[in-house]
Design a protein around this motif. Structure first.
Motif, PDB file in Angstrom:
ATOM      1  N   ALA A  43     -19.651 -28.799  46.368  1.00 57.63           N
ATOM      2  CA  ALA A  43     -20.703 -29.533  46.962  1.00 57.63           C
ATOM      3  C   ALA A  43     -21.779 -28.340  47.486  1.00 57.63           C
ATOM      4  O   ALA A  43     -23.087 -28.563  47.109  1.00 57.63           O
ATOM      5  CB  ALA A  43     -20.300 -30.054  48.058  1.00 57.63           C
ATOM      6  N   CYS A  44     -21.497 -27.127  47.729  1.00 55.89           N
ATOM      7  CA  CYS A  44     -22.263 -26.155  48.202  1.00 55.89           C
ATOM      8  C   CYS A  44     -23.017 -25.672  46.927  1.00 55.89           C
ATOM      9  O   CYS A  44     -24.156 -25.298  46.841  1.00 55.89           O
ATOM     10  CB  CYS A  44     -21.616 -25.122  48.951  1.00 55.89           C
ATOM     11  SG  CYS A  44     -21.300 -25.549  50.642  1.00 55.89           S
TER      12      CYS A  44
ATOM     13  N   ASN B  97     -23.599 -27.295  44.035  1.00 55.52           N
ATOM     14  CA  ASN B  97     -24.758 -28.342  43.605  1.00 55.52           C
ATOM     15  C   ASN B  97     -25.876 -28.113  44.776  1.00 55.52           C
ATOM     16  O   ASN B  97     -27.035 -28.120  44.156  1.00 55.52           O
ATOM     17  CB  ASN B  97     -24.045 -29.616  43.955  1.00 55.52           C
ATOM     18  CG  ASN B  97     -23.122 -30.043  42.801  1.00 55.52           C
ATOM     19  OD1 ASN B  97     -23.230 -29.131  41.593  1.00 55.52           O
ATOM     20  ND2 ASN B  97     -22.412 -30.868  43.044  1.00 55.52           N
ATOM     21  N   HIS B  98     -25.729 -27.852  46.038  1.00 52.27           N
ATOM     22  CA  HIS B  98     -26.754 -27.789  46.999  1.00 52.27           C
ATOM     23  C   HIS B  98     -27.610 -26.434  46.365  1.00 52.27           C
ATOM     24  O   HIS B  98     -28.743 -26.415  46.624  1.00 52.27           O
ATOM     25  CB  HIS B  98     -26.014 -27.549  48.258  1.00 52.27           C
ATOM     26  CG  HIS B  98     -27.232 -27.947  49.458  1.00 52.27           C
ATOM     27  ND1 HIS B  98     -26.849 -28.883  50.382  1.00 52.27           N
ATOM     28  CD2 HIS B  98     -28.195 -27.523  49.559  1.00 52.27           C
ATOM     29  CE1 HIS B  98     -28.135 -28.931  51.124  1.00 52.27           C
ATOM     30  NE2 HIS B  98     -28.993 -28.126  50.696  1.00 52.27           N
TER      31      HIS B  98
ATOM     32  N   TYR C  61     -21.636 -25.754  54.456  1.00 53.23           N
ATOM     33  CA  TYR C  61     -19.894 -25.539  54.119  1.00 53.23           C
ATOM     34  C   TYR C  61     -19.226 -25.709  55.251  1.00 53.23           C
ATOM     35  O   TYR C  61     -18.142 -26.657  55.286  1.00 53.23           O
ATOM     36  CB  TYR C  61     -19.625 -24.272  53.588  1.00 53.23           C
ATOM     37  CG  TYR C  61     -18.285 -23.847  53.229  1.00 53.23           C
ATOM     38  CD1 TYR C  61     -17.673 -24.266  52.133  1.00 53.23           C
ATOM     39  CD2 TYR C  61     -17.543 -23.352  54.363  1.00 53.23           C
ATOM     40  CE1 TYR C  61     -16.413 -24.080  51.822  1.00 53.23           C
ATOM     41  CE2 TYR C  61     -16.325 -23.026  54.050  1.00 53.23           C
ATOM     42  CZ  TYR C  61     -15.568 -23.115  52.917  1.00 53.23           C
ATOM     43  OH  TYR C  61     -14.277 -23.108  52.837  1.00 53.23           O
TER      44      TYR C  61
ATOM     45  N   LYS D  31     -13.242 -31.858  54.228  1.00 53.53           N
ATOM     46  CA  LYS D  31     -13.029 -31.783  52.901  1.00 53.53           C
ATOM     47  C   LYS D  31     -12.352 -30.617  52.526  1.00 53.53           C
ATOM     48  O   LYS D  31     -12.147 -29.539  53.257  1.00 53.53           O
ATOM     49  CB  LYS D  31     -14.571 -31.522  52.081  1.00 53.53           C
ATOM     50  CG  LYS D  31     -15.506 -32.727  52.222  1.00 53.53           C
ATOM     51  CD  LYS D  31     -15.232 -33.864  51.920  1.00 53.53           C
ATOM     52  CE  LYS D  31     -16.352 -34.923  52.075  1.00 53.53           C
ATOM     53  NZ  LYS D  31     -15.939 -36.012  51.869  1.00 53.53           N
TER      54      LYS D  31
ATOM     55  N   LEU E  78     -19.231 -29.525  56.112  1.00 56.64           N
ATOM     56  CA  LEU E  78     -18.358 -30.205  55.515  1.00 56.64           C
ATOM     57  C   LEU E  78     -16.764 -29.920  55.842  1.00 56.64           C
ATOM     58  O   LEU E  78     -16.017 -31.076  55.525  1.00 56.64           O
ATOM     59  CB  LEU E  78     -18.529 -29.841  53.920  1.00 56.64           C
ATOM     60  CG  LEU E  78     -19.618 -30.269  53.371  1.00 56.64           C
ATOM     61  CD1 LEU E  78     -19.765 -29.816  51.823  1.00 56.64           C
ATOM     62  CD2 LEU E  78     -19.665 -31.824  53.358  1.00 56.64           C
TER      63      LEU E  78
END
Length: 64
Positions: free
Chosen positions: A38-39, A41-42, A20, A30, A23
């Motif tokens: 994004a985190c 999804n990770h 995080y 971001k 990013l």
């Protein structure tokens, strides 16, 4: 879940929190919601991998 991990970053080491903040750093920082998704999804990929391989999460083994 990601927000909870961010709140507890001082107590628990976690590669998702590291991701995080990676990013969020300049020059291509971001927005907050984009970094959270994004985190998430990770996190999903990490959980699925741990379930398929029957392992327990270990910060030292996690790829950064």
């Amino acid at each position: 879940m990601i927000i909870s991990m961010l709140r507890n970053k001082a107590r628990i080491q976690n590669h998702l929190v590291d991701y995080y903040y990676k990013l969020k750093e300049p020059p291509y920082s971001k927005k907050n919601l984009v970094a959270l998704v994004a985190c998430a999804n990770h996190l999903n990929r990490t959980i699925m991998n741990l379930v398929y391989t029957n392992q327990i999460y270990d910060y030292q083994k996690a790829s950064h």
